[in-house]
Motif scaffolding. Structure first.
Motif, PDB file in Angstrom:
ATOM      1  N   PRO A 116       0.808  -1.229   0.000  1.00 38.91           N
ATOM      2  CA  PRO A 116       0.000   0.000   0.000  1.00 38.91           C
ATOM      3  C   PRO A 116       0.841   1.278   0.000  1.00 38.91           C
ATOM      4  O   PRO A 116       0.480   2.255  -0.651  1.00 38.91           O
ATOM      5  CB  PRO A 116      -0.830  -0.098   1.279  1.00 38.91           C
ATOM      6  CG  PRO A 116      -0.835  -1.525   1.641  1.00 38.91           C
ATOM      7  CD  PRO A 116       0.450  -2.087   1.134  1.00 38.91           C
ATOM      8  N   VAL A 117       1.956   1.254   0.703  1.00 39.63           N
ATOM      9  CA  VAL A 117       2.808   2.444   0.736  1.00 39.63           C
ATOM     10  C   VAL A 117       3.398   2.719  -0.645  1.00 39.63           C
ATOM     11  O   VAL A 117       3.403   3.865  -1.111  1.00 39.63           O
ATOM     12  CB  VAL A 117       3.926   2.287   1.796  1.00 39.63           C
ATOM     13  CG1 VAL A 117       4.939   3.403   1.686  1.00 39.63           C
ATOM     14  CG2 VAL A 117       3.331   2.243   3.188  1.00 39.63           C
ATOM     15  N   LEU A 118       3.850   1.688  -1.337  1.00 43.38           N
ATOM     16  CA  LEU A 118       4.413   1.881  -2.681  1.00 43.38           C
ATOM     17  C   LEU A 118       3.348   2.323  -3.677  1.00 43.38           C
ATOM     18  O   LEU A 118       3.617   3.185  -4.534  1.00 43.38           O
ATOM     19  CB  LEU A 118       5.095   0.607  -3.156  1.00 43.38           C
ATOM     20  CG  LEU A 118       6.393   0.252  -2.431  1.00 43.38           C
ATOM     21  CD1 LEU A 118       6.927  -1.095  -2.912  1.00 43.38           C
ATOM     22  CD2 LEU A 118       7.427   1.339  -2.639  1.00 43.38           C
ATOM     23  N   LEU A 119       2.145   1.760  -3.590  1.00 42.79           N
ATOM     24  CA  LEU A 119       1.055   2.213  -4.458  1.00 42.79           C
ATOM     25  C   LEU A 119       0.733   3.679  -4.195  1.00 42.79           C
ATOM     26  O   LEU A 119       0.534   4.462  -5.124  1.00 42.79           O
ATOM     27  CB  LEU A 119      -0.200   1.361  -4.239  1.00 42.79           C
ATOM     28  CG  LEU A 119      -0.214  -0.037  -4.822  1.00 42.79           C
ATOM     29  CD1 LEU A 119      -1.458  -0.786  -4.364  1.00 42.79           C
ATOM     30  CD2 LEU A 119      -0.170   0.024  -6.330  1.00 42.79           C
ATOM     31  N   GLY A 120       0.681   4.045  -2.926  1.00 41.07           N
ATOM     32  CA  GLY A 120       0.411   5.430  -2.568  1.00 41.07           C
ATOM     33  C   GLY A 120       1.505   6.379  -3.033  1.00 41.07           C
ATOM     34  O   GLY A 120       1.219   7.458  -3.554  1.00 41.07           O
ATOM     35  N   LEU A 121       2.749   5.976  -2.848  1.00 41.39           N
ATOM     36  CA  LEU A 121       3.863   6.829  -3.280  1.00 41.39           C
ATOM     37  C   LEU A 121       3.896   6.997  -4.794  1.00 41.39           C
ATOM     38  O   LEU A 121       4.193   8.087  -5.294  1.00 41.39           O
ATOM     39  CB  LEU A 121       5.191   6.256  -2.779  1.00 41.39           C
ATOM     40  CG  LEU A 121       5.442   6.389  -1.284  1.00 41.39           C
ATOM     41  CD1 LEU A 121       6.752   5.707  -0.901  1.00 41.39           C
ATOM     42  CD2 LEU A 121       5.459   7.847  -0.866  1.00 41.39           C
ATOM     43  N   PHE A 122       3.571   5.944  -5.529  1.00 37.87           N
ATOM     44  CA  PHE A 122       3.521   6.055  -6.989  1.00 37.87           C
ATOM     45  C   PHE A 122       2.440   7.047  -7.408  1.00 37.87           C
ATOM     46  O   PHE A 122       2.669   7.899  -8.285  1.00 37.87           O
ATOM     47  CB  PHE A 122       3.271   4.682  -7.625  1.00 37.87           C
ATOM     48  CG  PHE A 122       3.192   4.730  -9.114  1.00 37.87           C
ATOM     49  CD1 PHE A 122       4.313   4.973  -9.881  1.00 37.87           C
ATOM     50  CD2 PHE A 122       1.977   4.540  -9.759  1.00 37.87           C
ATOM     51  CE1 PHE A 122       4.248   5.032 -11.260  1.00 37.87           C
ATOM     52  CE2 PHE A 122       1.896   4.585 -11.130  1.00 37.87           C
ATOM     53  CZ  PHE A 122       3.024   4.833 -11.896  1.00 37.87           C
ATOM     54  N   ALA A 123       1.265   6.966  -6.788  1.00 37.23           N
ATOM     55  CA  ALA A 123       0.181   7.899  -7.103  1.00 37.23           C
ATOM     56  C   ALA A 123       0.575   9.329  -6.752  1.00 37.23           C
ATOM     57  O   ALA A 123       0.291  10.263  -7.509  1.00 37.23           O
ATOM     58  CB  ALA A 123      -1.089   7.489  -6.364  1.00 37.23           C
ATOM     59  N   ILE A 124       1.237   9.505  -5.617  1.00 33.71           N
ATOM     60  CA  ILE A 124       1.675  10.840  -5.194  1.00 33.71           C
ATOM     61  C   ILE A 124       2.680  11.418  -6.184  1.00 33.71           C
ATOM     62  O   ILE A 124       2.572  12.576  -6.595  1.00 33.71           O
ATOM     63  CB  ILE A 124       2.281  10.791  -3.782  1.00 33.71           C
ATOM     64  CG1 ILE A 124       1.209  10.482  -2.750  1.00 33.71           C
ATOM     65  CG2 ILE A 124       2.995  12.091  -3.433  1.00 33.71           C
ATOM     66  CD1 ILE A 124       1.762  10.128  -1.380  1.00 33.71           C
ATOM     67  N   VAL A 125       3.651  10.616  -6.578  1.00 35.18           N
ATOM     68  CA  VAL A 125       4.695  11.099  -7.494  1.00 35.18           C
ATOM     69  C   VAL A 125       4.104  11.497  -8.846  1.00 35.18           C
ATOM     70  O   VAL A 125       4.428  12.557  -9.392  1.00 35.18           O
ATOM     71  CB  VAL A 125       5.803  10.032  -7.651  1.00 35.18           C
ATOM     72  CG1 VAL A 125       6.724  10.360  -8.803  1.00 35.18           C
ATOM     73  CG2 VAL A 125       6.595   9.908  -6.364  1.00 35.18           C
ATOM     74  N   VAL A 126       3.212  10.678  -9.384  1.00 36.84           N
ATOM     75  CA  VAL A 126       2.598  10.995 -10.675  1.00 36.84           C
ATOM     76  C   VAL A 126       1.771  12.278 -10.571  1.00 36.84           C
ATOM     77  O   VAL A 126       1.856  13.159 -11.433  1.00 36.84           O
ATOM     78  CB  VAL A 126       1.737   9.810 -11.180  1.00 36.84           C
ATOM     79  CG1 VAL A 126       0.903  10.213 -12.378  1.00 36.84           C
ATOM     80  CG2 VAL A 126       2.618   8.627 -11.529  1.00 36.84           C
ATOM     81  N   ALA A 127       0.980  12.404  -9.508  1.00 35.62           N
ATOM     82  CA  ALA A 127       0.145  13.595  -9.344  1.00 35.62           C
ATOM     83  C   ALA A 127       0.992  14.849  -9.142  1.00 35.62           C
ATOM     84  O   ALA A 127       0.679  15.910  -9.698  1.00 35.62           O
ATOM     85  CB  ALA A 127      -0.819  13.405  -8.177  1.00 35.62           C
ATOM     86  N   LEU A 128       2.052  14.750  -8.346  1.00 37.73           N
ATOM     87  CA  LEU A 128       2.918  15.910  -8.142  1.00 37.73           C
ATOM     88  C   LEU A 128       3.666  16.287  -9.420  1.00 37.73           C
ATOM     89  O   LEU A 128       3.852  17.480  -9.702  1.00 37.73           O
ATOM     90  CB  LEU A 128       3.910  15.647  -7.003  1.00 37.73           C
ATOM     91  CG  LEU A 128       3.333  15.649  -5.597  1.00 37.73           C
ATOM     92  CD1 LEU A 128       4.409  15.288  -4.579  1.00 37.73           C
ATOM     93  CD2 LEU A 128       2.708  16.989  -5.262  1.00 37.73           C
ATOM     94  N   PHE A 129       4.080  15.295 -10.190  1.00 38.14           N
ATOM     95  CA  PHE A 129       4.747  15.583 -11.459  1.00 38.14           C
ATOM     96  C   PHE A 129       3.786  16.267 -12.424  1.00 38.14           C
ATOM     97  O   PHE A 129       4.151  17.213 -13.124  1.00 38.14           O
ATOM     98  CB  PHE A 129       5.326  14.296 -12.048  1.00 38.14           C
ATOM     99  CG  PHE A 129       6.203  14.514 -13.232  1.00 38.14           C
ATOM    100  CD1 PHE A 129       7.364  15.254 -13.134  1.00 38.14           C
ATOM    101  CD2 PHE A 129       5.886  13.975 -14.465  1.00 38.14           C
ATOM    102  CE1 PHE A 129       8.175  15.471 -14.229  1.00 38.14           C
ATOM    103  CE2 PHE A 129       6.677  14.177 -15.567  1.00 38.14           C
ATOM    104  CZ  PHE A 129       7.832  14.931 -15.444  1.00 38.14           C
TER     105      PHE A 129
END
Length: 114
Positions: A44-57
């Motif tokens: 869950p942490v990796l899925l969340g971090l991937f979503a965060i990185v894409v949205a911030l980018f």
């Protein structure tokens, strides 16, 4: 006119942040957790971090004048609401964050380059 990519970026950021931080808040406040968050907390942490990185980018490429900072602000508000008020909202974030992220990437890639 509704900007669907803006909404998807807010959703991906908010649900991703909720997903990445839910375990911390669940332990602290003794909230229930799902089996995946108990047995394999890195997923869950990796899925969340991937979503965060894409949205911030996406927000960074839009820039401040096109609402990039609003995406970040609304995403943080969504995460606070989703985790703080719904408490177990992170369980459905396991599905919603990756879906919003994939739709954001798909829509973003279909835009013409300017």
């Amino acid at each position: 006119m509704i900007d669907n990519l803006f909404l998807l970026a807010v959703a991906a950021l908010g649900w991703g942040l909720s997903l990445a931080t839910y375990r911390f808040f669940a332990y602290r406040h003794e909230w229930p957790m799902g089996a995946l968050q108990i047995d394999f907390p890195a997923i869950p942490v990796l899925l969340g971090l991937f979503a965060i990185v894409v949205a911030l980018f996406f927000a960074a490429t839009r820039g401040a004048e096109a609402g990039g900072w609003v995406i970040v602000l609304f995403g943080i508000f969504l995460a606070i609401f989703w985790t703080g008020f719904l408490r177990v909202g992170s369980q459905i974030s396991l599905f919603l964050a990756p879906i919003a992220t994939v739709l954001l990437i798909t829509g973003w890639l279909s835009l013409p380059l300017t």
